[in-house]
Scaffold this motif. Sequence first.
Motif, PDB file in Angstrom:
ATOM      1  N   VAL A  38       6.763   4.807  -2.467  1.00 26.18           N
ATOM      2  CA  VAL A  38       6.904   4.578  -3.898  1.00 26.18           C
ATOM      3  C   VAL A  38       5.531   4.391  -4.557  1.00 26.18           C
ATOM      4  O   VAL A  38       5.368   4.667  -5.738  1.00 26.18           O
ATOM      5  CB  VAL A  38       7.851   3.387  -4.199  1.00 26.18           C
ATOM      6  N   PHE A  39       4.531   3.975  -3.783  1.00 29.10           N
ATOM      7  CA  PHE A  39       3.187   3.751  -4.304  1.00 29.10           C
ATOM      8  C   PHE A  39       2.258   4.955  -4.119  1.00 29.10           C
ATOM      9  O   PHE A  39       1.098   4.901  -4.502  1.00 29.10           O
ATOM     10  CB  PHE A  39       2.560   2.522  -3.635  1.00 29.10           C
ATOM     11  N   SER A  40       2.758   6.040  -3.530  1.00 31.38           N
ATOM     12  CA  SER A  40       1.938   7.227  -3.290  1.00 31.38           C
ATOM     13  C   SER A  40       1.553   7.911  -4.586  1.00 31.38           C
ATOM     14  O   SER A  40       2.226   7.779  -5.609  1.00 31.38           O
ATOM     15  CB  SER A  40       2.689   8.236  -2.409  1.00 31.38           C
ATOM     16  N   GLU A  41       0.492   8.682  -4.524  1.00 29.20           N
ATOM     17  CA  GLU A  41       0.020   9.410  -5.697  1.00 29.20           C
ATOM     18  C   GLU A  41       1.038  10.456  -6.136  1.00 29.20           C
ATOM     19  O   GLU A  41       1.765  11.010  -5.323  1.00 29.20           O
ATOM     20  CB  GLU A  41      -1.310  10.101  -5.385  1.00 29.20           C
ATOM     21  N   ASN A  69      -1.199   4.515 -10.206  1.00 30.32           N
ATOM     22  CA  ASN A  69      -1.569   3.174 -10.660  1.00 30.32           C
ATOM     23  C   ASN A  69      -1.478   3.077 -12.179  1.00 30.32           C
ATOM     24  O   ASN A  69      -1.016   2.065 -12.712  1.00 30.32           O
ATOM     25  CB  ASN A  69      -2.981   2.810 -10.202  1.00 30.32           C
ATOM     26  N   ARG A  70      -1.904   4.127 -12.887  1.00 35.64           N
ATOM     27  CA  ARG A  70      -1.814   4.107 -14.356  1.00 35.64           C
ATOM     28  C   ARG A  70      -0.355   4.064 -14.813  1.00 35.64           C
ATOM     29  O   ARG A  70      -0.010   3.341 -15.746  1.00 35.64           O
ATOM     30  CB  ARG A  70      -2.538   5.321 -14.953  1.00 35.64           C
ATOM     31  N   LEU A  71       0.505   4.843 -14.158  1.00 33.21           N
ATOM     32  CA  LEU A  71       1.924   4.843 -14.523  1.00 33.21           C
ATOM     33  C   LEU A  71       2.572   3.480 -14.243  1.00 33.21           C
ATOM     34  O   LEU A  71       3.375   2.989 -15.029  1.00 33.21           O
ATOM     35  CB  LEU A  71       2.667   5.959 -13.800  1.00 33.21           C
ATOM     36  N   ARG A  94       8.494   2.872 -12.345  1.00 32.03           N
ATOM     37  CA  ARG A  94       9.360   1.761 -12.746  1.00 32.03           C
ATOM     38  C   ARG A  94       9.869   1.028 -11.505  1.00 32.03           C
ATOM     39  O   ARG A  94       9.895  -0.207 -11.464  1.00 32.03           O
ATOM     40  CB  ARG A  94      10.531   2.286 -13.587  1.00 32.03           C
ATOM     41  N   GLN A  95      10.264   1.784 -10.502  1.00 35.14           N
ATOM     42  CA  GLN A  95      10.722   1.194  -9.244  1.00 35.14           C
ATOM     43  C   GLN A  95       9.579   0.418  -8.574  1.00 35.14           C
ATOM     44  O   GLN A  95       9.774  -0.701  -8.095  1.00 35.14           O
ATOM     45  CB  GLN A  95      11.236   2.298  -8.318  1.00 35.14           C
ATOM     46  N   ALA A  96       8.385   1.005  -8.556  1.00 37.84           N
ATOM     47  CA  ALA A  96       7.220   0.352  -7.945  1.00 37.84           C
ATOM     48  C   ALA A  96       6.877  -0.938  -8.691  1.00 37.84           C
ATOM     49  O   ALA A  96       6.618  -1.979  -8.069  1.00 37.84           O
ATOM     50  CB  ALA A  96       6.027   1.301  -7.940  1.00 37.84           C
ATOM     51  N   SER A 114       0.804  -1.213   0.000  1.00 33.63           N
ATOM     52  CA  SER A 114       0.000   0.000   0.000  1.00 33.63           C
ATOM     53  C   SER A 114       0.838   1.265   0.000  1.00 33.63           C
ATOM     54  O   SER A 114       1.967   1.291   0.487  1.00 33.63           O
ATOM     55  CB  SER A 114      -0.891   0.023   1.254  1.00 33.63           C
ATOM     56  N   SER A 115       0.215   2.293  -0.504  1.00 34.38           N
ATOM     57  CA  SER A 115       0.679   3.655  -0.299  1.00 34.38           C
ATOM     58  C   SER A 115       0.482   3.964   1.189  1.00 34.38           C
ATOM     59  O   SER A 115      -0.402   3.385   1.824  1.00 34.38           O
ATOM     60  CB  SER A 115      -0.203   4.590  -1.141  1.00 34.38           C
TER      61      SER A 115
END
Length: 180
Positions: free
Chosen positions: A75-78, A149-151, A123-125, A52-53
Amino acid sequence: MRHGKPAFNGAATLPAGDMADWIAQYDLAGIGHDIPPEAGGELARRARITVSSPLPRALASLKALGREPRLIDEVFSEAALPVYPLPGLRLSPASWAVLFRVMWLCGLSRNVESLTLAKRRARQAAGALINMANEDDGPVLLMGHGMMNRLIAKELMAQGWTTRSRHGNAYWSAGVYQLG
């Protein structure tokens, strides 16, 4: 999966300069009593790993699904929105968010992470998600945010993953990706 609907409304309209405060309050919001759809619950139950973010709306969404994250990571944050002073205009926060996101996509990042840096973070995520899926030989549930999420999805596809299903950009929407 995108988080549930945040329990925050704020002002109906506001000047651009007030958006920084609005965003800060939005980022502190949980999801209140928003309930995940059954399809989201099913995806969550199938996941072997949950990540999770760290934003409250993501963590509250996982709690609503009855899941505990193994990993909580920035890394998962908006991807943050830039805020530009545009005097004389009052718009809804949603309208400002769309305008500022379009500006961000056009390369105007003013004091926030640029699109280039956000793609690097995606890319890292994606790499972290792929590693977890490989190590535990099973589905990974990411509770994240719309743009990031789209990226991340684009990065997964660039690395050979395919879309098994995609259910829009609404709250609780999810995409399922598999290798090959």
